[in-house]
Design an enzyme around this catalytic site. Structure first.
Site, short mmCIF file in Angstrom:
data_model
loop_
_atom_site.label_atom_id
_atom_site.label_comp_id
_atom_site.label_asym_id
_atom_site.label_seq_id
_atom_site.Cartn_x
_atom_site.Cartn_y
_atom_site.Cartn_z
N CYS A 113 0.82 -1.22 0.00
CA CYS A 113 0.00 0.00 0.00
C CYS A 113 0.85 1.26 0.00
O CYS A 113 0.34 2.37 -0.14
CB CYS A 113 -0.93 0.00 1.21
SG CYS A 113 -1.97 -1.46 1.30
N HIS A 238 -3.21 7.00 2.94
CA HIS A 238 -3.71 5.75 2.35
C HIS A 238 -5.02 5.38 3.04
O HIS A 238 -5.11 5.41 4.27
CB HIS A 238 -2.64 4.66 2.53
CG HIS A 238 -3.18 3.28 2.33
ND1 HIS A 238 -3.94 2.94 1.23
CD2 HIS A 238 -3.08 2.16 3.09
CE1 HIS A 238 -4.28 1.67 1.33
NE2 HIS A 238 -3.78 1.17 2.44
N ASN A 268 -10.38 -0.39 0.95
CA ASN A 268 -8.92 -0.23 0.84
C ASN A 268 -8.47 -0.75 -0.53
O ASN A 268 -8.56 -1.94 -0.80
CB ASN A 268 -8.28 -1.02 1.99
CG ASN A 268 -6.76 -0.99 1.97
OD1 ASN A 268 -6.15 -0.68 0.96
ND2 ASN A 268 -6.15 -1.34 3.10
O1 UT7 Z 1 -3.48 -1.20 3.90
C1 UT7 Z 1 -3.04 -1.71 5.12
C2 UT7 Z 1 -3.75 -2.99 5.32
N1 UT7 Z 1 -4.48 -3.28 6.47
C3 UT7 Z 1 -5.03 -2.47 7.41
O2 UT7 Z 1 -4.92 -1.29 7.43
C4 UT7 Z 1 -5.80 -3.16 8.49
C5 UT7 Z 1 -5.76 -2.48 9.82
N2 UT7 Z 1 -6.62 -3.16 10.75
C6 UT7 Z 1 -7.97 -3.00 10.77
O3 UT7 Z 1 -8.49 -2.25 9.97
C7 UT7 Z 1 -8.76 -3.73 11.81
O4 UT7 Z 1 -7.89 -4.47 12.64
C8 UT7 Z 1 -9.85 -4.69 11.22
C9 UT7 Z 1 -10.99 -3.87 10.62
C10 UT7 Z 1 -9.25 -5.57 10.15
C11 UT7 Z 1 -10.45 -5.55 12.31
O5 UT7 Z 1 -10.96 -4.75 13.36
P1 UT7 Z 1 -10.61 -5.05 14.88
O6 UT7 Z 1 -11.30 -4.03 15.67
O7 UT7 Z 1 -9.12 -5.15 15.00
O8 UT7 Z 1 -11.33 -6.45 15.11
P2 UT7 Z 1 -10.73 -7.84 15.58
O9 UT7 Z 1 -10.03 -8.52 14.46
O10 UT7 Z 1 -9.99 -7.65 16.87
O11 UT7 Z 1 -12.07 -8.62 15.91
C12 UT7 Z 1 -12.97 -8.20 16.94
C13 UT7 Z 1 -14.18 -9.13 16.92
C14 UT7 Z 1 -13.82 -10.63 16.98
O12 UT7 Z 1 -14.82 -11.26 17.73
P3 UT7 Z 1 -14.57 -11.64 19.28
O13 UT7 Z 1 -13.35 -12.54 19.25
O14 UT7 Z 1 -14.31 -10.35 19.97
O15 UT7 Z 1 -15.83 -12.32 19.67
C15 UT7 Z 1 -13.94 -11.05 15.52
O16 UT7 Z 1 -14.23 -12.42 15.40
O17 UT7 Z 1 -14.95 -8.95 15.73
C16 UT7 Z 1 -15.11 -10.21 15.06
N3 UT7 Z 1 -15.09 -9.99 13.61
C17 UT7 Z 1 -16.19 -9.74 12.89
N4 UT7 Z 1 -17.51 -9.66 13.22
C18 UT7 Z 1 -18.37 -9.38 12.24
C19 UT7 Z 1 -13.99 -9.95 12.79
N5 UT7 Z 1 -14.39 -9.68 11.55
C20 UT7 Z 1 -15.74 -9.53 11.57
C21 UT7 Z 1 -16.70 -9.26 10.58
N6 UT7 Z 1 -18.00 -9.17 10.96
N7 UT7 Z 1 -16.39 -9.03 9.29
#
Ligand code: UT7
Length: 311
Positions: A113, A238, A268
């Site tokens: 990115c 970005h 993204n």
């Molecule tokens: O270009 C650079 C590339 N990448 C990035 O910039 C990514 C940067 N990171 C992020 O944007 C965030 O970390 C994400 C949006 C990818 C994820 O958000 P988060 O707040 O870090 O969520 P998490 O992975 O810690 O998950 C929290 C909860 C989990 O459930 P429990 O374990 O708390 O019960 C996940 O299973 O949310 C759950 N979860 C979802 N629920 C509904 C994860 N994905 C989803 C989903 N829908 N799509």
């Protein structure tokens, strides 16, 4: 060394719009979760389009909008992580499709990115030495081809699209810094012949990395340039997650409005996100000649780069 002027821009987005509700059909998610965690409402996925066709369309629009003499383009650079072919490059396919002169340097550049930012730095160097007036820099991605739809935490983020910019040397200020950490664990995708070709990401680790380095790198280039956020017209980061940009906005209290965002529409799009945003802003009458802009890219590597540019 001279700076860079962005003479014109163009963008191309696949016709197919994929909403958060559409994703509910294939993964266990909700519009509410995706919107609050990322700010994304829709993204585009290629159907008839390809990475190369998007790159060609974005480049064609930039050339048309700027009324550019194609014989004056000395180099075509395509920043991409999702080239249709390992080789020949997307850039050389753009050269052929546009019917350009053979005397043009063309190559792809893969820096995740951060690709568009690094492409700008490379273009700046080329503009000092090449015989022709312009460089065509494109960021183009078809990420829908490599996202893992069994990983709901990552597949919701990404979209397809391309943005292009025609660049020329200018007397405006230009300051850029770039960094790399050599990290393979938090954001990667195996290459050809290396097993399943799908994007792997530890989202929360990338999040923590992004909010830290974005603020640090923006402050570093401003210091190099001898300017403050007061002097800057716009900040284009970005478009990875609205919450990442939100975190950084809070660090620049009172200047939140300078941070531009369109992630809600496209998700993204990796190396394409900044040039797509630039093109939208130009269409809206923002980013006039002389605008003072901060740009910041970050991603796989972990790599990141920021630039202060008077366009
Ligand atoms: O270009 C650079 C590339 N990448 C990035 O910039 C990514 C940067 N990171 C992020 O944007 C965030 O970390 C994400 C949006 C990818 C994820 O958000 P988060 O707040 O870090 O969520 P998490 O992975 O810690 O998950 C929290 C909860 C989990 O459930 P429990 O374990 O708390 O019960 C996940 O299973 O949310 C759950 N979860 C979802 N629920 C509904 C994860 N994905 C989803 C989903 N829908 N799509």
């Amino acid at each position: 060394m001279k700076g860079i002027r962005i003479v014109s821009t163009g963008k191309a987005l696949p016709k197919r719009i994929v909403s958060n509700d559409d994703l509910k059909e294939i993964i266990d998610t909700s519009d509410e979760w995706i919107t609050t965690r990322t700010g994304i409402k829709t993204r585009r996925y290629c159907k008839e389009e390809t990475n190369t066709s998007l790159a060609i369309e974005a480049a064609t629009k930039a050339i048309e909008k700027g009324n550019i003499d194609m014989n004056q383009i000395g180099a075509i650079l395509v920043a991409t992580t999702t080239a249709d072919l390992a080789f020949p490059t997307t850039a050389c396919r753009v050269q052929k499709a546009l019917g350009m002169d053979e005397e043009v340097m063309s190559f792809d550049l893969n820096a995740g990115c951060t690709g568009f930012l690094l492409g700008l730095n490379v273009a700046r160097g080329l503009l000092q030495t090449q015989r022709k007036k312009y460089v065509l820099l494109i960021g183009s991605e078809q990420l829908s081809r490599i996202v893992n739809f069994e990983d709901r935490g990552t597949c919701i983020l990404f979209g397809d699209g391309a943005g292009a910019a025609i660049l020329e040397a200018s007397d405006g200020a230009y300051f850029q810094r770039s960094w790399t950490r050599g990290n393979e664990d938090v954001l990667s995708c195996p290459g050809i012949g290396n097993g399943i070709n799908k994007l792997q990401m530890k989202g929360s680790e990338v999040f923590k990395f992004a909010v830290t380095v974005l603020e640090q790198s923006l402050r570093t280039v401003m210091e190099d340039a001898g300017v403050t956020i007061d002097d800057v017209d716009y900040v284009l980061c970005h478009q990875a997650n609205a919450r990442i940009i939100g975190h950084v906005q809070k660090k620049f209290k009172g200047y939140e409005d300078k941070f531009m965002m369109n992630i809600q529409k496209y998700g993204n799009t990796s190396a394409a996100s900044i040039p797509i945003l630039m093109d939208e802003m130009r269409d809206e009458g923002k980013l006039q000649p002389g605008s003072k802009v901060l740009l910041a890219g970050f991603g796989a590597g972990l790599s990141w780069s920021s630039a202060y540019i008077e366009i």
